[in-house]
Design a protein around this motif. Sequence first.
Motif, mmCIF file in Angstrom:
data_model
loop_
_atom_site.group_PDB
_atom_site.id
_atom_site.type_symbol
_atom_site.label_atom_id
_atom_site.label_comp_id
_atom_site.label_asym_id
_atom_site.label_seq_id
_atom_site.Cartn_x
_atom_site.Cartn_y
_atom_site.Cartn_z
ATOM 1 N N PHE A 27 50.378 31.728 11.981
ATOM 2 C CA PHE A 27 51.765 32.088 11.624
ATOM 3 C C PHE A 27 51.768 33.325 10.739
ATOM 4 C CE2 PHE A 27 53.405 27.528 12.301
ATOM 5 C CZ PHE A 27 53.983 27.871 13.508
ATOM 6 N N ASN A 28 50.839 33.402 9.804
ATOM 7 C CA ASN A 28 50.767 34.560 8.925
ATOM 8 C C ASN A 28 50.566 35.842 9.728
ATOM 9 O OD1 ASN A 28 51.152 33.549 6.378
ATOM 10 N ND2 ASN A 28 49.277 34.428 5.563
ATOM 11 N N ARG A 29 49.689 35.737 10.714
ATOM 12 C CA ARG A 29 49.339 36.934 11.469
ATOM 13 C C ARG A 29 50.432 37.340 12.449
ATOM 14 N NH1 ARG A 29 45.159 40.033 13.325
ATOM 15 N NH2 ARG A 29 43.489 39.037 12.173
ATOM 16 N N ARG A 30 51.046 36.357 13.103
ATOM 17 C CA ARG A 30 51.926 36.733 14.205
ATOM 18 C C ARG A 30 53.356 36.204 14.100
ATOM 19 N NH1 ARG A 30 47.378 35.527 17.650
ATOM 20 N NH2 ARG A 30 48.609 34.045 18.848
ATOM 21 N N GLY A 31 53.655 35.482 13.017
ATOM 22 C CA GLY A 31 55.031 35.032 12.823
ATOM 23 C C GLY A 31 55.355 33.760 13.588
ATOM 24 N N ALA A 47 57.633 32.905 15.902
ATOM 25 C CA ALA A 47 57.820 32.938 17.350
ATOM 26 C C ALA A 47 56.588 33.469 18.077
ATOM 27 C CB ALA A 47 59.042 33.790 17.700
ATOM 28 N N ALA A 90 54.033 37.699 4.293
ATOM 29 C CA ALA A 90 53.852 37.565 5.737
ATOM 30 C C ALA A 90 55.035 36.883 6.409
ATOM 31 C CB ALA A 90 52.576 36.782 6.031
ATOM 32 N N MET A 91 55.688 35.981 5.703
ATOM 33 C CA MET A 91 56.748 35.199 6.335
ATOM 34 C C MET A 91 58.115 35.604 5.824
ATOM 35 S SD MET A 91 54.749 31.571 6.417
ATOM 36 C CE MET A 91 53.137 31.436 7.197
ATOM 37 N N ALA A 92 58.198 36.824 5.264
ATOM 38 C CA ALA A 92 59.403 37.248 4.556
ATOM 39 C C ALA A 92 60.694 37.051 5.349
ATOM 40 C CB ALA A 92 59.261 38.695 4.123
ATOM 41 N N ASP A 138 61.036 35.677 8.546
ATOM 42 C CA ASP A 138 61.108 34.421 9.302
ATOM 43 C C ASP A 138 61.754 33.322 8.462
ATOM 44 O OD1 ASP A 138 60.125 35.205 11.709
ATOM 45 O OD2 ASP A 138 58.090 34.489 11.391
ATOM 46 N N VAL A 139 61.409 33.302 7.180
ATOM 47 C CA VAL A 139 61.924 32.255 6.300
ATOM 48 C C VAL A 139 63.435 32.369 6.131
ATOM 49 C CG1 VAL A 139 61.886 31.399 3.922
ATOM 50 C CG2 VAL A 139 59.753 31.930 5.076
#
Lengths: 208, 208
Positions: free
Chosen positions: A40-44, A46, A129-131, A133-134
């Motif tokens: 998830f960190n690397r590619r988000g 989705a 990394a999840m800025a 998406d969250v």
Amino acid sequence: MFKIIFWRYRRPRKGRIMPYSPEHKRDTREKILESARRLFNRRGYAGVSIEEIMSDAGLTHGGFYRHFGGKDELYAAAVRQFLCNKTPAAWQRRREPDAAMIPRALRLVDAYFSLEHFDDHEGCCPLIAMASDVQRGGAAVKAAYQEVAEHLVEVFENHLNEPRARERALALVALCVGGMVLAKNVGDRDLADDFRRAAHAEVLGALR
Amino acid sequence: MFKIIFWRYRRPRKGRIMPYSPEHKRDTREKILESARRLFNRRGYAGVSIEEIMSDAGLTHGGFYRHFGGKDELYAAAVRQFLCNKTPAAWQRRREPDAAMIPRALRLVDAYFSLEHFDDHEGCCPLIAMASDVQRGGAAVKAAYQEVAEHLVEVFENHLNEPRARERALALVALCVGGMVLAKNVGDRDLADDFRRAAHAEVLGALR
DNA sequence: TGTACATCAGTGAACGCGCGTTCACTGATGTAC
DNA sequence: TGTACATCAGTGAACGCGCGTTCACTGATGTAC
């Protein structure tokens, strides 16, 4: 013969039965979480499929639902996973020769703005990394994100010995996250370095 | 009769032919871009389909490829669109009674940290809204993101009258973006306000 | 002028692929007798 | 003890849906005669 029939029609037992060792399921769950966090960190959110996460953890995708209710639940758990991660990323482990002499907050800042952290797309701080998406996630995701943010704020707040320490700590966390987000998103490598160094210097100035 | 045959077999003309008015295609393209920017801001790259964008623009999805090469190309264009947006979002348009007296940089900062901007999920600054999607995007997306970032840096740099103005401007932009990212991602509304206000105060302090 | 026509913006059905989720099944293992 | 068994982690095929993209077609319109 009678015995067999007796067995067959016996009512199911109520007592606990432990077909696998008690730690077995917990270990598998943690393996899945660890793979999820990295991917998830690397590619988000989705950008990663459950199949990828499970196969990264050495399993097949069908078993996923024995551990998590769905992809959303896994995502929230993955953000939180960063905090209780037993094997921190390389950028967090970096040790200066005189590490023991340097306060925790300063060591954290140096690591946060390090080139290692900049280039680490899997172990990267989830606040970065999840800025976005969250922003679109549910309450559970935001709660997990908040937990990580509060943890950072606390480190700075404890270090600062001044009135309004909390307010300054909040701003410093914003500076850390913002500086790295901009550095990671900007196309030009030189500009990225400029953002990273400028924010780093500003935070260090405030902490000393 | 002969004339008809002559027409039918005539070689295609080389000259320009303009079946629609010259502005028509450009206008449609801009309508699509505007819808794309708003929807991508609100729900992220993966959260919006081309069908939704086209139908938001009052068209059907098939025609999309007359204007853009694909979804990626549209996304990059949408980030850049923010700069040349002819109808800025409400939070950008806010006018204080004595607006003319306040320097541009200060007005921008007040607007940036405003509650309107915090609650605006469509017109929100793309540096915030697209923070982690861009990390995973291609060169075109990052170049567009950089353009917006540089624009902000420039505003601050011009306002600061001091040595190392650029370095400070970079840090201030990081503070703006980081503060709003954290505010938008954190679950608790009070903590979100704390982040917003702390970063705002810090930036204002540096600019005055 | 009016008209035949070429162009191309826009339409909407169709295609193919990937993904989240479900489900019948397998097999490893602790327990009860 | 050995053995029958219940449980449940894990397997892998299948389902259904949505999405990006393609494509044959429609129709609006400026141009050439």
